[in-house]
Design a protein around this motif. Structure first.
Motif, short mmCIF file in Angstrom:
data_model
loop_
_atom_site.label_atom_id
_atom_site.label_comp_id
_atom_site.label_asym_id
_atom_site.label_seq_id
_atom_site.Cartn_x
_atom_site.Cartn_y
_atom_site.Cartn_z
N ARG A 106 40.56 75.42 82.24
CA ARG A 106 40.60 76.86 81.94
C ARG A 106 42.03 77.40 81.85
O ARG A 106 42.83 77.22 82.76
CB ARG A 106 39.81 77.62 83.00
CG ARG A 106 39.65 79.10 82.71
CD ARG A 106 38.77 79.77 83.75
NE ARG A 106 37.39 79.29 83.68
CZ ARG A 106 36.66 78.95 84.73
NH1 ARG A 106 37.17 79.03 85.94
NH2 ARG A 106 35.42 78.53 84.58
N LEU A 107 42.32 78.07 80.75
CA LEU A 107 43.59 78.77 80.55
C LEU A 107 43.34 80.27 80.61
O LEU A 107 42.42 80.77 79.96
CB LEU A 107 44.17 78.41 79.18
CG LEU A 107 45.31 79.30 78.65
CD1 LEU A 107 46.57 79.12 79.49
CD2 LEU A 107 45.59 78.99 77.17
N ILE A 127 45.21 84.03 80.05
CA ILE A 127 46.35 84.75 79.50
C ILE A 127 46.21 86.21 79.89
O ILE A 127 45.23 86.87 79.52
CB ILE A 127 46.43 84.62 77.97
CG1 ILE A 127 46.46 83.15 77.55
CG2 ILE A 127 47.65 85.35 77.43
CD1 ILE A 127 46.29 82.94 76.05
N SER A 186 41.65 79.46 87.46
CA SER A 186 42.31 78.90 86.28
C SER A 186 43.22 77.74 86.63
O SER A 186 43.80 77.68 87.72
CB SER A 186 43.12 79.98 85.57
OG SER A 186 42.32 81.11 85.27
N ASP A 187 43.38 76.84 85.67
CA ASP A 187 44.34 75.76 85.82
C ASP A 187 45.74 76.23 85.43
O ASP A 187 46.73 75.83 86.03
CB ASP A 187 43.94 74.58 84.94
CG ASP A 187 44.98 73.47 84.97
OD1 ASP A 187 45.20 72.90 86.05
OD2 ASP A 187 45.59 73.22 83.93
N LYS A 188 45.80 77.08 84.41
CA LYS A 188 47.09 77.60 83.94
C LYS A 188 46.96 79.09 83.68
O LYS A 188 45.99 79.53 83.07
CB LYS A 188 47.52 76.87 82.66
CG LYS A 188 48.91 77.28 82.13
CD LYS A 188 49.27 76.49 80.90
CE LYS A 188 50.65 76.85 80.38
NZ LYS A 188 51.75 76.52 81.30
N ILE A 235 49.17 82.29 82.07
CA ILE A 235 50.33 82.77 81.33
C ILE A 235 50.31 84.30 81.36
O ILE A 235 49.29 84.91 81.04
CB ILE A 235 50.31 82.29 79.86
CG1 ILE A 235 50.42 80.76 79.81
CG2 ILE A 235 51.44 82.93 79.06
CD1 ILE A 235 50.27 80.19 78.40
N CYS A 288 52.76 80.53 87.68
CA CYS A 288 52.40 81.21 86.44
C CYS A 288 53.58 81.10 85.46
O CYS A 288 54.74 81.07 85.88
CB CYS A 288 52.10 82.70 86.67
SG CYS A 288 50.74 83.02 87.80
N LEU A 295 52.07 78.46 71.92
CA LEU A 295 51.47 77.23 72.45
C LEU A 295 51.18 76.23 71.35
O LEU A 295 51.35 75.02 71.52
CB LEU A 295 50.19 77.56 73.22
CG LEU A 295 50.33 78.30 74.54
CD1 LEU A 295 48.96 78.64 75.11
CD2 LEU A 295 51.13 77.49 75.55
N GLU A 327 47.83 72.48 71.72
CA GLU A 327 47.78 72.87 73.12
C GLU A 327 46.56 73.72 73.40
O GLU A 327 45.88 73.54 74.43
CB GLU A 327 49.06 73.63 73.50
CG GLU A 327 49.09 74.17 74.92
CD GLU A 327 49.14 73.10 76.00
OE1 GLU A 327 48.93 73.44 77.17
OE2 GLU A 327 49.38 71.92 75.67
N TYR A 344 42.03 73.02 76.02
CA TYR A 344 41.21 73.77 76.98
C TYR A 344 39.78 73.92 76.49
O TYR A 344 39.52 74.02 75.29
CB TYR A 344 41.84 75.14 77.22
CG TYR A 344 43.20 75.04 77.85
CD1 TYR A 344 43.37 74.85 79.22
CD2 TYR A 344 44.35 75.07 77.05
CE1 TYR A 344 44.64 74.72 79.78
CE2 TYR A 344 45.61 74.95 77.60
CZ TYR A 344 45.75 74.77 78.96
OH TYR A 344 46.99 74.63 79.52
N ILE A 385 39.05 79.69 77.59
CA ILE A 385 40.25 80.53 77.54
C ILE A 385 39.87 81.95 77.93
O ILE A 385 38.92 82.53 77.39
CB ILE A 385 40.91 80.51 76.15
CG1 ILE A 385 41.46 79.11 75.85
CG2 ILE A 385 42.03 81.55 76.05
CD1 ILE A 385 42.04 78.96 74.45
#
Length: 373
Positions: A6-7, A9, A34-36, A38, A58, A80, A84, A88, A91
């Motif tokens: 999971r990303l 934003i 989330s894993d990432k 932004i 982050c 990205l 990239e 995922y 999102i």
């Protein structure tokens, strides 16, 4: 689903770059699922907040304040790159225009996993003319991402230069685009009656079960309703209302005390929506050789931009200060230049309710005039 898939934003905007405590809470909630993460900053962010978020792993990207949240998401996607993005299977697109969610984000995601939808959000609305999920929180699943359709939408999205553009091109547009391709949507709640987060925030919380409180609600005139909304959060959720109070204090917002019962005003504050659907409009258009749209604003642009209706003319009131000679190649003419009794032409009056009534007093009713209200 593992967190590695999971990303998230987050689009952040504050004119001076100050980060309120409720934003820290929101970021921590996003980190928990989330894993990432932004954080796309429109304009400025104070250095201490940037350092804090980076210590929490982050990524913080500062950009020009252009394009609202839609422009920020588009920039992140392009930065990205498609490969990239395709890493995922989910999102999350989220902005900082709300307090909450008042239920744990982990619980919310677990609840929505069971619904097996392709994309979802917190609140869904059907206002007859448009259907959409509130763009302040959207989640897109693997099928939408891996097909390339989400990437293609942002890659080809029209420039967002005004708030109205953000609604039409992003909030309304992405829903129409994805449902048109057969993707299944769902939401935490579906609003049935109290559509406006601005007019009736308390009713949204109590009756619609909306687990967020939009910041725009605090700009409304009904301070008593705002006070009841904050009190409802305090009494019914495990959410620190000091996060709300500190933002209010910084912005010099003081709710009025009131002793008004909960239900006072609820009936009259139901948000009014157009009486016609887009299918009603299409059926009306089929009856006429030519079609004109009366109104070069929000509702007219929904018909032209969202539904690709191209009238022969756009009609505006005589002496309208902001009159353009054309819009998207469609001639804009004054109402005095039109023969409303022309038998082969149908006129769609695409104005808000009050302006519609004013126009109706002048034009009257006729089989070739379609009023949305």
């Amino acid at each position: 689903m593992s967190r590695a898939e999971r990303l998230a934003i987050l689009c952040f905007y504050e004119k001076d770059g100050f980060v309120d405590t409720y934003v820290y809470h929101l970021v921590e909630e996003l980190i928990s699922v989330s894993d990432k993460v932004i954080i796309a900053v429109n304009g400025k962010i104070e250095e201490k907040a940037k350092v804090y978020f980076e210590k929490r792993h982050c990524t913080v990207w500062v950009r020009e304040n252009e394009g609202y949240d839609a422009g920020a998401y588009q920039d992140v996607f392009r930065r990205l790159g498609r490969n990239e993005i395709n890493r995922y299977t989910q999102i999350v697109l989220c902005n900082d225009t709300f307090f909450g969610p008042f239920i744990p984000m982990k619980s919310m995601f677990e609840q929505m996993e069971a619904k097996k939808s392709d994309f979802w959000g917190i609140s869904y609305q059907d206002t007859n003319l448009v259907r959409f999920i509130g763009s302040y929180f959207l989640v897109f699943g693997e099928r939408v991402i891996q097909s390339g359709d989400l990437w293609n939408y942002f890659e080809n999205m029209r420039e967002v230069a005004a708030y109205q553009d953000a609604l039409i091109y992003f909030e309304f547009g992405i829903f129409l685009y994805l449902t048109g391709k057969g993707y299944v949507h769902s939401s935490v709640i579906s609003k049935k009656k109290y559509f406006s987060n601005l007019i009736c925030p308390y009713e949204n919380l109590k009756y619609e079960k909306l687990p967020v409180l939009k910041k725009r609600a605090f700009t409304g005139k009904d301070k008593a309703n705002m006070r009841r909304a904050v009190k409802f959060v305090q009494d019914n959720f495990n959410y620190d209302v000091n996060l709300i109070h500190s933002w209010m204090q910084r912005n010099n917002i003081v709710p009025e005390a009131d002793d008004v019962p909960d239900e006072t005003g609820a009936a009259v504050k139901t948000n009014e929506i157009p009486q016609l659907s887009i299918n009603d409009i299409y059926q009306f258009m089929d009856r006429w050789k030519e079609v004109y749209i009366y109104g070069n604003g929000y509702y007219g642009h929904i018909l032209i931009e969202l539904y690709r209706i191209k009238p022969q003319y756009i009609i505006v009131s005589d002496g309208q200060a902001s009159r353009q000679s054309q819009y998207r190649g469609i001639p804009v003419i004054a109402v005095s230049e039109i023969d409303f009794k022309k038998k082969e032409a149908g006129i769609i009056v695409a104005l808000n309710k009050s302006n519609t009534h004013a126009v109706e007093e002048v034009l009257g009713r006729g089989e070739n005039i379609l009023y949305m209200w």
